[in-house]
Design a protein around this motif. Structure first.
Motif, PDB file in Angstrom:
ATOM      1  N   ASP A 243       0.825  -1.206   0.000  1.00 62.30           N
ATOM      2  CA  ASP A 243       0.000   0.000   0.000  1.00 62.30           C
ATOM      3  C   ASP A 243       0.859   1.257   0.000  1.00 62.30           C
ATOM      4  O   ASP A 243       2.037   1.231   0.379  1.00 62.30           O
ATOM      5  CB  ASP A 243      -0.904   0.022   1.231  1.00 62.30           C
ATOM      6  CG  ASP A 243      -2.102  -0.904   1.095  1.00 62.30           C
ATOM      7  OD1 ASP A 243      -2.364  -1.348  -0.023  1.00 62.30           O
ATOM      8  OD2 ASP A 243      -2.767  -1.176   2.119  1.00 62.30           O
ATOM      9  N   ARG A 244       0.227   2.371  -0.346  1.00 61.15           N
ATOM     10  CA  ARG A 244       0.923   3.667  -0.406  1.00 61.15           C
ATOM     11  C   ARG A 244       1.479   4.085   0.947  1.00 61.15           C
ATOM     12  O   ARG A 244       2.535   4.725   1.024  1.00 61.15           O
ATOM     13  CB  ARG A 244      -0.065   4.732  -0.903  1.00 61.15           C
ATOM     14  CG  ARG A 244       0.493   6.135  -1.016  1.00 61.15           C
ATOM     15  CD  ARG A 244      -0.559   7.085  -1.562  1.00 61.15           C
ATOM     16  NE  ARG A 244      -1.695   7.205  -0.671  1.00 61.15           N
ATOM     17  CZ  ARG A 244      -1.786   8.098   0.318  1.00 61.15           C
ATOM     18  NH1 ARG A 244      -0.789   8.930   0.535  1.00 61.15           N
ATOM     19  NH2 ARG A 244      -2.861   8.158   1.067  1.00 61.15           N
ATOM     20  N   GLY A 264      -1.053   1.435  -4.543  1.00 64.21           N
ATOM     21  CA  GLY A 264      -1.419   2.602  -3.758  1.00 64.21           C
ATOM     22  C   GLY A 264      -2.867   3.015  -3.922  1.00 64.21           C
ATOM     23  O   GLY A 264      -3.410   2.995  -5.019  1.00 64.21           O
ATOM     24  N   LYS A 265      -3.463   3.389  -2.790  1.00 64.49           N
ATOM     25  CA  LYS A 265      -4.812   3.963  -2.787  1.00 64.49           C
ATOM     26  C   LYS A 265      -4.748   5.279  -2.031  1.00 64.49           C
ATOM     27  O   LYS A 265      -4.089   5.390  -1.002  1.00 64.49           O
ATOM     28  CB  LYS A 265      -5.804   3.033  -2.098  1.00 64.49           C
ATOM     29  CG  LYS A 265      -6.242   1.843  -2.940  1.00 64.49           C
ATOM     30  CD  LYS A 265      -7.284   1.027  -2.197  1.00 64.49           C
ATOM     31  CE  LYS A 265      -7.816  -0.102  -3.051  1.00 64.49           C
ATOM     32  NZ  LYS A 265      -8.611   0.384  -4.183  1.00 64.49           N
ATOM     33  N   GLU A 266      -5.454   6.272  -2.538  1.00 67.33           N
ATOM     34  CA  GLU A 266      -5.489   7.570  -1.879  1.00 67.33           C
ATOM     35  C   GLU A 266      -6.929   8.058  -1.850  1.00 67.33           C
ATOM     36  O   GLU A 266      -7.600   8.096  -2.886  1.00 67.33           O
ATOM     37  CB  GLU A 266      -4.605   8.574  -2.611  1.00 67.33           C
ATOM     38  CG  GLU A 266      -4.503   9.913  -1.909  1.00 67.33           C
ATOM     39  CD  GLU A 266      -3.479  10.827  -2.560  1.00 67.33           C
ATOM     40  OE1 GLU A 266      -3.381  11.980  -2.129  1.00 67.33           O
ATOM     41  OE2 GLU A 266      -2.796  10.379  -3.486  1.00 67.33           O
ATOM     42  N   SER A 271      -5.922   6.144  -7.609  1.00 66.40           N
ATOM     43  CA  SER A 271      -5.754   4.871  -6.907  1.00 66.40           C
ATOM     44  C   SER A 271      -5.702   3.719  -7.897  1.00 66.40           C
ATOM     45  O   SER A 271      -6.233   3.811  -9.005  1.00 66.40           O
ATOM     46  CB  SER A 271      -6.922   4.622  -5.932  1.00 66.40           C
ATOM     47  OG  SER A 271      -7.020   5.637  -4.966  1.00 66.40           O
ATOM     48  N   THR A 273      -7.277   0.335  -8.708  1.00 64.74           N
ATOM     49  CA  THR A 273      -8.592  -0.210  -8.359  1.00 64.74           C
ATOM     50  C   THR A 273      -8.452  -1.513  -7.593  1.00 64.74           C
ATOM     51  O   THR A 273      -7.463  -2.235  -7.741  1.00 64.74           O
ATOM     52  CB  THR A 273      -9.432  -0.463  -9.622  1.00 64.74           C
ATOM     53  OG1 THR A 273      -8.829  -1.529 -10.381  1.00 64.74           O
ATOM     54  CG2 THR A 273      -9.527   0.788 -10.484  1.00 64.74           C
ATOM     55  N   GLN A 274      -9.471  -1.806  -6.789  1.00 67.28           N
ATOM     56  CA  GLN A 274      -9.435  -3.041  -6.020  1.00 67.28           C
ATOM     57  C   GLN A 274      -9.429  -4.258  -6.935  1.00 67.28           C
ATOM     58  O   GLN A 274      -8.774  -5.261  -6.654  1.00 67.28           O
ATOM     59  CB  GLN A 274     -10.620  -3.108  -5.058  1.00 67.28           C
ATOM     60  CG  GLN A 274     -10.558  -4.276  -4.082  1.00 67.28           C
ATOM     61  CD  GLN A 274      -9.320  -4.214  -3.193  1.00 67.28           C
ATOM     62  OE1 GLN A 274      -9.044  -3.198  -2.565  1.00 67.28           O
ATOM     63  NE2 GLN A 274      -8.571  -5.305  -3.141  1.00 67.28           N
ATOM     64  N   THR A 356     -16.367   3.927   0.134  1.00 69.21           N
ATOM     65  CA  THR A 356     -16.370   3.905  -1.337  1.00 69.21           C
ATOM     66  C   THR A 356     -17.407   4.859  -1.933  1.00 69.21           C
ATOM     67  O   THR A 356     -17.312   5.225  -3.097  1.00 69.21           O
ATOM     68  CB  THR A 356     -16.656   2.480  -1.847  1.00 69.21           C
ATOM     69  OG1 THR A 356     -17.890   2.021  -1.280  1.00 69.21           O
ATOM     70  CG2 THR A 356     -15.527   1.547  -1.458  1.00 69.21           C
TER      71      THR A 356
END
Length: 459
Positions: A243-244, A264-266, A271, A273-274, A356
């Protein structure tokens, strides 16, 4: 890192030492283990040096150093135990093009010789850049005790066997073969040869190993808060999908050969995507890799763990969870507080500032009850929304609120405020790192100051 560690090829190359006393002897005892062509320049060489010259283990020049004596030398040691003479010969060696080390003079040396654990051809070098020689010796002693005296024998025989081991596919299967070999306790060359032949047959005939996914908590950021099980997972990983918010110092603990993939997700920003993350995890595991999905904090707390487990199960991939220390635990420790306290709150809520669908709604009425404590993850950008909902449901504007940015990291920052001032406090602070918001908790020092203020107001 001021000194970059390398292993220099010295076989057949000149190494020159100026000096014939104890300092020169100390260096020569180490250099004689190499296959370098050694030259010692000393007007009064110790008897041991003269004896090595008689045995043709080195060349001895019985005079002071002159210009040209270090020509074509890869390394030069000034070991005269005299500052003026060492400076003079070092200057000559520089002009001859050699890399220069002045014994016990770190500042004027171009390279340093680290403490070493010698299991030739296995060599472990330990350096502290001159800051702590005693520590380097202590580390050396610890490693000496851990490494078998027969490790060098095993490595030499293993090196000769490498061509045969190339029959195994490059990558995981070959690493597993060598890991099996070096985990054995072998006393003789015959035992080593027999073990290698037996293991090669076993690994050649073994069925392809199935991949596995470990969903690992990286903790809040401080590498010392990483669990031992997480450390072991990183050491064994073929692929690390991180992760980020995972600290760079933790990523450094992964095996050097591991494939490192950012996922990374922000919040409210760009981001991965999942679905793309799930595909990364599953595809590498299906290819037989040991995959570590590395998540900041604890994967079971706002880590989308279930979605990744479901992706693994749908693809028939084995998985396991390695929990980590969640950010709330690390952050509240920095406040000198407890998440629960007898007489104040018998429970604590972990909630998220956004999900989400955007800003996350909660049971604000319950949170508004006196004494409630909540740890709000991902609440930095939703702070005004949270502040408004809580005030709307009757929470006292004076309720303590604490914001911890970069919990447990060297650049950690603590903001003590109250609900009524949460905004603009957060905006004014211009936070750039991940932040956790505590409702109903204040740093112990801030609480003491507030209580003192109340006492003074009454008196």
């Amino acid at each position: 890192m001021k000194h970059f560690p390398i292993f220099m090829a010295l076989e057949g190359h000149r190494v020159v030492v100026s000096g014939g006393g104890e300092a020169a002897l100390a260096k020569l005892r180490l250099l004689l283990k190499t296959e370098a062509r050694l030259t010692v320049i000393a007007a009064n060489a110790a008897p041991e040096i003269a004896a090595w010259a008689d045995e043709e283990r080195l060349t001895l020049i019985n005079r002071s150093m002159e210009a040209g004596d270090a020509l074509c030398a890869r390394l030069f040691y000034a070991a005269n135990e005299d500052d003026a003479e060492d400076a003079r010969v070092a200057d000559l060696a520089h002009r001859d093009g050699a890399l220069v080390n002045i014994v016990d003079n770190l500042e004027d040396s171009q390279f340093i010789t680290p403490a070493m654990v010698d299991r030739d051809p296995v060599v472990v070098a330990i350096g502290t850049e001159g800051a702590a020689p005693v520590l380097a010796r202590a580390i050396k002693k610890d490693i000496e005790e851990r490494l078998s005296p027969r490790l060098g024998l095993m490595a030499r025989i293993g090196k000769a066997f490498r061509a045969k081991a190339d029959a195994l596919p490059f990558g995981l299967k070959r690493r597993e073969f060598w890991a099996d070999y070096y985990n054995k306790d072998i006393a003789t060359e015959a035992q080593a040869q027999e073990a290698l032949d037996t293991l090669l047959g076993k690994h050649l005939n073994a069925q392809a190993k199935e991949g596995h996914v470990e969903l690992v908590g990286a903790g809040p950021g401080d590498p010392d808060l990483l669990t031992m099980k997480a450390r072991k997972a990183l050491d064994a990983a073929d692929v690390v999908i991180y992760d980020r918010l995972v600290a760079p110092e933790i990523l450094e603990l992964a095996r050097r050969e591991a494939v490192m993939l950012s996922a990374g997700k922000e919040g409210f920003g760009p981001s991965v995507t999942q679905d793309a993350i799930n595909e990364m995890i599953v595809s590498h595991a299906r290819a037989g890799a040991h995959v570590v999905r590395l998540k900041s904090g604890d994967p079971t707390v706002f880590g989308r763990l279930d979605e990744e487990i479901e992706a693994c199960e749908a693809s028939g991939v084995a998985w396991s969870i390695v929990p980590g220390i969640t950010s709330a635990s690390a952050a509240v420790a920095s406040l000198g507080q407890s998440l629960t306290k007898r007489g104040r709150n018998s429970g604590v809520r972990f909630i998220t500032g956004h999900d989400t669908k955007g800003f996350a709604d909660h049971d604000w009425k319950t949170l508004a009850r006196e004494g409630e404590v909540a740890a709000i993850y991902m609440g930095k950008k939703s702070a005004r929304f949270i502040q408004g909902r809580l005030l709307m449901h009757g929470v006292d504007a004076a309720t303590p609120v604490t914001v911890i940015e970069n919990a447990s990291r060297p650049n950690q920052r603590i903001l003590a405020t109250c609900l009524g001032e949460l905004e603009p406090t957060l905006s004014d602070a211009n936070l750039s790192g991940p932040a956790l918001v505590f409702l109903g908790l204040a740093p112990r020092a801030a609480m003491a100051a507030a209580q003192q203020h109340e006492l003074e107001a009454v008196s």
